[in-house]
Design a protein around this motif. Structure first.
Motif, PDB file in Angstrom:
ATOM      1  N   ALA A 189       3.406  -8.617  -0.124  1.00 41.38           N
ATOM      2  CA  ALA A 189       2.336  -7.622  -0.136  1.00 41.38           C
ATOM      3  C   ALA A 189       1.034  -8.306   0.244  1.00 41.38           C
ATOM      4  N   THR A 190       0.072  -7.522   0.707  1.00 40.17           N
ATOM      5  CA  THR A 190      -1.258  -8.070   0.948  1.00 40.17           C
ATOM      6  C   THR A 190      -1.914  -8.392  -0.395  1.00 40.17           C
ATOM      7  N   THR A 191      -2.969  -9.172  -0.341  1.00 42.54           N
ATOM      8  CA  THR A 191      -3.684  -9.526  -1.571  1.00 42.54           C
ATOM      9  C   THR A 191      -4.192  -8.266  -2.270  1.00 42.54           C
ATOM     10  N   ARG A 192      -4.704  -7.312  -1.512  1.00 43.47           N
ATOM     11  CA  ARG A 192      -5.193  -6.060  -2.110  1.00 43.47           C
ATOM     12  C   ARG A 192      -4.058  -5.277  -2.766  1.00 43.47           C
ATOM     13  N   ASP A 193      -2.901  -5.278  -2.133  1.00 43.54           N
ATOM     14  CA  ASP A 193      -1.780  -4.545  -2.727  1.00 43.54           C
ATOM     15  C   ASP A 193      -1.237  -5.246  -3.970  1.00 43.54           C
ATOM     16  N   TRP A 194      -1.262  -6.579  -3.987  1.00 43.74           N
ATOM     17  CA  TRP A 194      -0.907  -7.286  -5.221  1.00 43.74           C
ATOM     18  C   TRP A 194      -1.902  -6.919  -6.321  1.00 43.74           C
ATOM     19  N   ALA A 195      -3.166  -6.751  -5.953  1.00 45.91           N
ATOM     20  CA  ALA A 195      -4.181  -6.354  -6.937  1.00 45.91           C
ATOM     21  C   ALA A 195      -3.892  -4.965  -7.493  1.00 45.91           C
ATOM     22  N   LYS A 196      -3.425  -4.051  -6.635  1.00 46.53           N
ATOM     23  CA  LYS A 196      -3.065  -2.715  -7.109  1.00 46.53           C
ATOM     24  C   LYS A 196      -1.965  -2.799  -8.173  1.00 46.53           C
ATOM     25  N   PHE A 197      -1.016  -3.688  -7.942  1.00 46.15           N
ATOM     26  CA  PHE A 197       0.061  -3.872  -8.912  1.00 46.15           C
ATOM     27  C   PHE A 197      -0.518  -4.313 -10.255  1.00 46.15           C
ATOM     28  N   GLY A 198      -1.448  -5.265 -10.223  1.00 47.64           N
ATOM     29  CA  GLY A 198      -2.088  -5.701 -11.458  1.00 47.64           C
ATOM     30  C   GLY A 198      -2.874  -4.587 -12.131  1.00 47.64           C
ATOM     31  N   LEU A 199      -3.555  -3.776 -11.331  1.00 50.81           N
ATOM     32  CA  LEU A 199      -4.346  -2.663 -11.879  1.00 50.81           C
ATOM     33  C   LEU A 199      -3.467  -1.625 -12.556  1.00 50.81           C
ATOM     34  N   LEU A 200      -2.261  -1.430 -12.044  1.00 53.63           N
ATOM     35  CA  LEU A 200      -1.336  -0.500 -12.687  1.00 53.63           C
ATOM     36  C   LEU A 200      -1.100  -0.917 -14.135  1.00 53.63           C
ATOM     37  N   TYR A 201      -0.983  -2.234 -14.357  1.00 53.72           N
ATOM     38  CA  TYR A 201      -0.788  -2.724 -15.727  1.00 53.72           C
ATOM     39  C   TYR A 201      -2.090  -2.719 -16.512  1.00 53.72           C
TER      40      TYR A 201
END
Length: 444
Positions: free
Chosen positions: A336-348
């Motif tokens: 995933a892109t860095t921004r999309d990895w960040a979205k994953f973290g934000l979900l949590y």
């Protein structure tokens, strides 16, 4: 002369023994090099020369030579011309290492995706980012934290992104990378696996206290007592050797196996569940196989991560690679892109709520971040923890998705923060502590 012949004989025997014990390792070297090259070139669209000079500049892997073929979207690697290994890329499922069984497998089935273009900014859309300055952020201090992180090129950081109050407050990439570059998360993918189980549990389709082996082997075996919870917490008691520097369980699985879900499934029980904590990539791929059993068809299994997670979050760049048998390699191969990895973290960080839609139960975030017995406070359920204070200046409630070579998605609820750091070199706990401390110091 006799001494010379004796010495020559000893040297000759030494060479034979060295070759005998080390020749099989060439399979791992060329296997890693070809797989990593094919994935980086055809998923991330990286320059093969750049991959060789940077990604493959590590012990043993730098002995390999790689050739990329655009015709069949493949990469072939050798070690001084020996032990050729080939990896082939297929749109939608990534690159897979070929072997003698390659021709038996069908790669026509790929995940269906629903990628919507919308007008929303990050994180709930992909139409740019909000650039409003937050009053409680000292951007000068944040700039110092970023400058320090990128100061030493030898640390091989690739990207750093900080999200506060659902807004990107800092983002930087090295040359050759951008917000559009997918990056391999390695073992951060394990946390995706846990999330998929959390989604099924929330949907009422799965009980994490169920025993996946009970019907398979009967009730008289220790294995029948293993639950999904034990597997998610790496405390099943199944034997596993996670050693990447020799022929071991994990290297045989990643570089030799056609079906990676069987690598630990077929191992013996060495302890009752909960008595031993043992980090195991084999456990994650075993769970991937059990996940596949929850669906009637292979297509439904392939669609599930995208339909229920990635496409809901707008993680348009996300891609999970499969093995030869079509199982997701959820131990290691998530992109995933860095921004999309960040979205994953934000979900949590938002405890399963995504812009008003619940992806998993609020209690699932608490579950994965609860310390597992005998992990010394370092591990929850496929997430890493700070419960024992390895980052002494950071909240003990921090938890993270961790991957090889310093890939991290840090979730810090007390500061409403997600920090994503992607790199090509592992960092010490002290280095991560310093990075996080400096970032947190910028928030009032």
């Amino acid at each position: 002369m006799r001494k010379f012949k004796l010495l020559l004989g000893i040297v000759f025997i030494g060479v034979i023994l060295f070759g005998y014990f080390n020749y099989p390792k060439l399979n791992l070297i060329s296997g890693f090099a070809s797989k990593n090259m094919a994935s980086n070139v055809f998923i991330a669209h990286r320059d093969p020369v750049d991959v060789t000079l940077n990604d493959h500049e590590m012990t043993l892997i730098n002995l390999s030579d790689c050739e990329v073929s655009e015709n069949d979207k493949s990469a072939t690697a050798t070690v001084y011309g020996l032990m050729p290994r080939k990896a082939v890329y297929k749109e939608g499922i990534g690159a897979v290492l070929t072997n003698k069984e390659f021709s038996k497998h069908n790669f026509d089935i790929v995940p269906n995706r629903s990628i919507n273009k919308d007008s929303l900014h990050f994180p709930y859309g992909n139409n740019g980012i909000i650039v409003t300055l937050l009053e409680n952020v000292d951007y000068d201090k944040l700039e110092v934290a970023f400058s320090n992180a990128f100061k030493d090129p030898q640390e091989k950081i690739r990207s750093l992104l900080v999200v506060h109050k659902n807004q990107i407050i800092g983002e930087r990439y090295i040359r050759g990378y951008s917000e559009d570059t997918p990056i391999l998360g390695w073992s951060m993918t394990k946390s995706i696996l846990a999330t998929l189980y959390g989604i099924l549990e929330y949907q009422g389709k799965l009980d994490i206290n169920s025993e996946p082996f009970s019907e398979e082997i009967g009730t008289n075996s220790q294995k029948s007592n293993i639950t999904l919870n034990h597997l998610l917490r790496m405390q099943s008691g199944l034997a596993w050797d996670e050693n990447y520097f020799k022929i071991s369980d994990v290297t045989r699985m990643l570089f030799l196996a056609s079906d990676m879900t069987l690598a630990q499934r077929n191992n013996e029980v060495i302890a009752p569940p909960t008595e031993v904590w043992n980090y195991s990539s084999g456990t994650t791929n075993l769970l991937s196989g059990i996940l596949r059993e929850q669906f009637k068809t292979h297509q439904e299994y392939l669609d599930f991560p995208y339909k229920s997670l990635f496409d809901k979050l707008g993680m348009n760049s996300a891609l999970l690679e499969t093995d030869l048998a079509g199982n997701y390699v959820l131990s290691s191969y998530g992109w995933a892109t860095t921004r999309d990895w960040a979205k994953f973290g934000l979900l949590y960080l938002n405890k399963g709520d995504w812009n008003g839609e619940r992806i998993f139960s609020e209690s699932w975030a608490d579950y994965v971040s609860k310390p597992t017995k005998d992990s010394n406070g370092t591990y929850g359920a496929h997430f890493w923890l700070n419960a024992e204070g390895k980052y002494p200046d950071i909240s003990h409630k921090l938890y993270s998705a961790n991957g090889f070579q310093g890939q991290r998605v840090f979730i810090i609820p007390s500061k409403d923060l997600v920090v994503v750091r992607m790199g090509l070199k592992e960092q010490t706990d002290e280095q991560f502590n310093t990075l996080l401390k400096e970032i947190i110091a910028s928030i009032r």
